[in-house]
Design a protein around this motif. Structure first.
Motif, PDB file in Angstrom:
ATOM      1  N   MET A 270     -14.286  -7.309   2.186  1.00 41.60           N
ATOM      2  CA  MET A 270     -13.355  -6.271   1.735  1.00 41.60           C
ATOM      3  C   MET A 270     -13.804  -4.901   2.244  1.00 41.60           C
ATOM      4  SD  MET A 270     -10.623  -6.981  -0.050  1.00 41.60           S
ATOM      5  CE  MET A 270     -10.330  -5.456  -0.943  1.00 41.60           C
ATOM      6  N   HIS A 271     -15.100  -4.656   2.200  1.00 43.16           N
ATOM      7  CA  HIS A 271     -15.649  -3.384   2.659  1.00 43.16           C
ATOM      8  C   HIS A 271     -15.396  -3.195   4.154  1.00 43.16           C
ATOM      9  CE1 HIS A 271     -18.303   0.074   2.323  1.00 43.16           C
ATOM     10  NE2 HIS A 271     -18.947  -0.347   3.390  1.00 43.16           N
ATOM     11  N   VAL A 272     -15.654  -4.225   4.942  1.00 42.95           N
ATOM     12  CA  VAL A 272     -15.416  -4.156   6.395  1.00 42.95           C
ATOM     13  C   VAL A 272     -13.945  -3.847   6.660  1.00 42.95           C
ATOM     14  CG1 VAL A 272     -15.340  -5.533   8.524  1.00 42.95           C
ATOM     15  CG2 VAL A 272     -17.366  -5.635   7.053  1.00 42.95           C
ATOM     16  N   ALA A 273     -13.055  -4.594   6.011  1.00 47.15           N
ATOM     17  CA  ALA A 273     -11.616  -4.412   6.245  1.00 47.15           C
ATOM     18  C   ALA A 273     -11.140  -3.053   5.734  1.00 47.15           C
ATOM     19  CB  ALA A 273     -10.839  -5.542   5.570  1.00 47.15           C
ATOM     20  N   TYR A 274     -11.601  -2.660   4.550  1.00 44.94           N
ATOM     21  CA  TYR A 274     -11.153  -1.383   3.992  1.00 44.94           C
ATOM     22  C   TYR A 274     -11.639  -0.207   4.841  1.00 44.94           C
ATOM     23  CZ  TYR A 274     -10.154   2.420   0.851  1.00 44.94           C
ATOM     24  OH  TYR A 274      -9.672   3.590   0.325  1.00 44.94           O
TER      25      TYR A 274
ATOM     26  N   HIS B 197      -8.403   1.485   5.638  1.00 46.64           N
ATOM     27  CA  HIS B 197      -8.177   2.495   4.607  1.00 46.64           C
ATOM     28  C   HIS B 197      -6.936   2.178   3.772  1.00 46.64           C
ATOM     29  CE1 HIS B 197     -11.377   4.798   6.371  1.00 46.64           C
ATOM     30  NE2 HIS B 197     -10.805   4.642   7.535  1.00 46.64           N
ATOM     31  N   ASP B 198      -6.734   0.883   3.537  1.00 53.20           N
ATOM     32  CA  ASP B 198      -5.615   0.426   2.717  1.00 53.20           C
ATOM     33  C   ASP B 198      -6.097  -0.794   1.941  1.00 53.20           C
ATOM     34  OD1 ASP B 198      -3.327  -1.354   2.024  1.00 53.20           O
ATOM     35  OD2 ASP B 198      -2.138   0.221   2.974  1.00 53.20           O
ATOM     36  N   TYR B 199      -6.155  -0.650   0.626  1.00 58.53           N
ATOM     37  CA  TYR B 199      -6.718  -1.704  -0.224  1.00 58.53           C
ATOM     38  C   TYR B 199      -5.950  -3.017  -0.093  1.00 58.53           C
ATOM     39  CZ  TYR B 199      -8.163  -4.209  -4.403  1.00 58.53           C
ATOM     40  OH  TYR B 199      -8.622  -5.167  -5.264  1.00 58.53           O
ATOM     41  N   HIS B 200      -4.632  -2.953  -0.115  1.00 64.59           N
ATOM     42  CA  HIS B 200      -3.831  -4.180  -0.076  1.00 64.59           C
ATOM     43  C   HIS B 200      -3.934  -4.879   1.277  1.00 64.59           C
ATOM     44  CE1 HIS B 200      -2.322  -3.452  -4.040  1.00 64.59           C
ATOM     45  NE2 HIS B 200      -1.983  -2.216  -3.698  1.00 64.59           N
ATOM     46  N   LEU B 201      -3.953  -4.122   2.364  1.00 63.62           N
ATOM     47  CA  LEU B 201      -4.161  -4.739   3.675  1.00 63.62           C
ATOM     48  C   LEU B 201      -5.564  -5.338   3.772  1.00 63.62           C
ATOM     49  CD1 LEU B 201      -2.449  -2.216   6.140  1.00 63.62           C
ATOM     50  CD2 LEU B 201      -1.668  -4.511   5.498  1.00 63.62           C
ATOM     51  N   ALA B 202      -6.541  -4.652   3.186  1.00 61.12           N
ATOM     52  CA  ALA B 202      -7.900  -5.181   3.185  1.00 61.12           C
ATOM     53  C   ALA B 202      -7.966  -6.498   2.408  1.00 61.12           C
ATOM     54  CB  ALA B 202      -8.875  -4.162   2.601  1.00 61.12           C
ATOM     55  N   GLN B 203      -7.227  -6.588   1.293  1.00 62.16           N
ATOM     56  CA  GLN B 203      -7.158  -7.855   0.547  1.00 62.16           C
ATOM     57  C   GLN B 203      -6.566  -8.963   1.409  1.00 62.16           C
ATOM     58  OE1 GLN B 203      -4.864  -6.657  -2.959  1.00 62.16           O
ATOM     59  NE2 GLN B 203      -6.632  -7.222  -4.238  1.00 62.16           N
ATOM     60  N   ASP B 204      -5.506  -8.634   2.159  1.00 65.86           N
ATOM     61  CA  ASP B 204      -4.885  -9.622   3.041  1.00 65.86           C
ATOM     62  C   ASP B 204      -5.865 -10.100   4.104  1.00 65.86           C
ATOM     63  OD1 ASP B 204      -2.536  -9.339   1.623  1.00 65.86           O
ATOM     64  OD2 ASP B 204      -1.565  -8.045   3.128  1.00 65.86           O
ATOM     65  N   VAL B 205      -6.605  -9.154   4.692  1.00 68.76           N
ATOM     66  CA  VAL B 205      -7.593  -9.505   5.717  1.00 68.76           C
ATOM     67  C   VAL B 205      -8.684 -10.377   5.117  1.00 68.76           C
ATOM     68  CG1 VAL B 205      -9.442  -8.557   7.177  1.00 68.76           C
ATOM     69  CG2 VAL B 205      -7.147  -7.564   7.255  1.00 68.76           C
TER      70      VAL B 205
ATOM     71  N   LEU C 106      -9.362  -9.012  12.690  1.00 63.29           N
ATOM     72  CA  LEU C 106      -8.072  -9.062  12.005  1.00 63.29           C
ATOM     73  C   LEU C 106      -7.604  -7.655  11.621  1.00 63.29           C
ATOM     74  CD1 LEU C 106      -8.582 -12.169   9.669  1.00 63.29           C
ATOM     75  CD2 LEU C 106      -6.974 -11.994  11.589  1.00 63.29           C
ATOM     76  N   SER C 107      -8.529  -6.827  11.183  1.00 67.17           N
ATOM     77  CA  SER C 107      -8.192  -5.440  10.837  1.00 67.17           C
ATOM     78  C   SER C 107      -7.714  -4.674  12.070  1.00 67.17           C
ATOM     79  CB  SER C 107      -9.407  -4.738  10.225  1.00 67.17           C
ATOM     80  OG  SER C 107      -9.813  -5.393   9.052  1.00 67.17           O
ATOM     81  N   LYS C 108      -8.403  -4.863  13.182  1.00 64.10           N
ATOM     82  CA  LYS C 108      -7.981  -4.212  14.429  1.00 64.10           C
ATOM     83  C   LYS C 108      -6.595  -4.682  14.847  1.00 64.10           C
ATOM     84  CE  LYS C 108     -12.599  -3.599  16.401  1.00 64.10           C
ATOM     85  NZ  LYS C 108     -13.506  -4.064  17.465  1.00 64.10           N
ATOM     86  N   ASP C 109      -6.324  -5.975  14.664  1.00 59.99           N
ATOM     87  CA  ASP C 109      -5.001  -6.505  15.014  1.00 59.99           C
ATOM     88  C   ASP C 109      -3.911  -5.825  14.198  1.00 59.99           C
ATOM     89  OD1 ASP C 109      -6.120  -8.226  16.860  1.00 59.99           O
ATOM     90  OD2 ASP C 109      -6.012  -9.999  15.546  1.00 59.99           O
ATOM     91  N   ILE C 110      -4.171  -5.614  12.919  1.00 56.63           N
ATOM     92  CA  ILE C 110      -3.188  -4.929  12.070  1.00 56.63           C
ATOM     93  C   ILE C 110      -2.964  -3.510  12.571  1.00 56.63           C
ATOM     94  CG2 ILE C 110      -2.844  -3.940   9.760  1.00 56.63           C
ATOM     95  CD1 ILE C 110      -4.152  -6.523   8.653  1.00 56.63           C
ATOM     96  N   LEU C 111      -4.040  -2.826  12.910  1.00 58.54           N
ATOM     97  CA  LEU C 111      -3.905  -1.451  13.402  1.00 58.54           C
ATOM     98  C   LEU C 111      -3.186  -1.401  14.744  1.00 58.54           C
ATOM     99  CD1 LEU C 111      -7.385  -0.013  12.377  1.00 58.54           C
ATOM    100  CD2 LEU C 111      -5.166   0.435  11.306  1.00 58.54           C
TER     101      LEU C 111
END
Length: 181
Positions: free
Chosen positions: A23-27, A31-39, A71-76
């Motif tokens: 969660m920390h890596v993704a957040y 910088h979005d809690y819900h997207l971090a949860q999805d990741v 996955l976080s980079k893909d979202i961005l």
């Protein structure tokens, strides 16, 4: 005991041990809690489907961090917010390189196990307070931002965080004292 239940037990243990890190890596990236949860959820689903759970735990931990970051980079990228010059920040890179040995290692593992046990128990006790502790204490989100994220006033979230901390103290103070230097 069957191989399936052994893998499921290891998966659950790894999930509780590393969910906050992922969660920390993704957040930190999104910088979005819900997207971090999805990741986080997608990362652990992929681990369950793709990773040999008999691998060394350090290898699994590294795999989880890389997958969550990708996955976080893909979202961005999809949101056209990704900048190619951005790499893992210093803290994330430090997580990959931290090596502790001897008694320090055992003490650090005991602290991590206790943190996982505390968060799991808090989740079972009160999911809203769990989410507040996760945002404020684990992800280090400012209290005002966490309040906005959860549609609470600053006073409400402060009170709920205080209650959560009191509950943790009441239920885990002896264990906590046993893991301190």
């Amino acid at each position: 005991m069957s191989m399936m239940s052994t893998n499921e037990e290891r998966f659950v243990r790894l999930y509780w041990k590393y969910q906050n890190l992922i969660m920390h890596v993704a957040y930190n990236r999104l910088h979005d809690y819900h997207l971090a949860q999805d990741v986080c959820q997608e990362t652990f689903l992929r681990m369950f489907d793709c990773v040999d759970l008999s691998m060394a735990e350090e290898a699994i931990k590294g795999w989880l961090i890389v997958v969550a970051d990708n996955l976080s980079k893909d979202i961005l990228r999809k949101d056209e917010k990704y900048q190619h010059s951005e790499e893992l920040n210093q803290e994330e890179a430090g997580v990959l390189q931290v090596r502790v040995s001897g008694d320090d290692y055992l003490e650090e593992m005991a602290r991590k196990d206790l943190r996982a046990e505390i968060l799991e128990s808090l989740y079972e006790y009160n999911r809203e307070e769990y989410e507040i502790v996760l945002l404020v204490c684990c992800l280090q989100m400012p209290l005002a931002d966490a309040a906005r994220q959860m549609n609470l006033t600053y006073e409400q979230i402060s009170m709920k965080l205080h209650r959560a901390r009191r509950w943790i103290r009441n239920h885990f103070s002896d264990e906590y004292r046993g893991t301190r230097h």
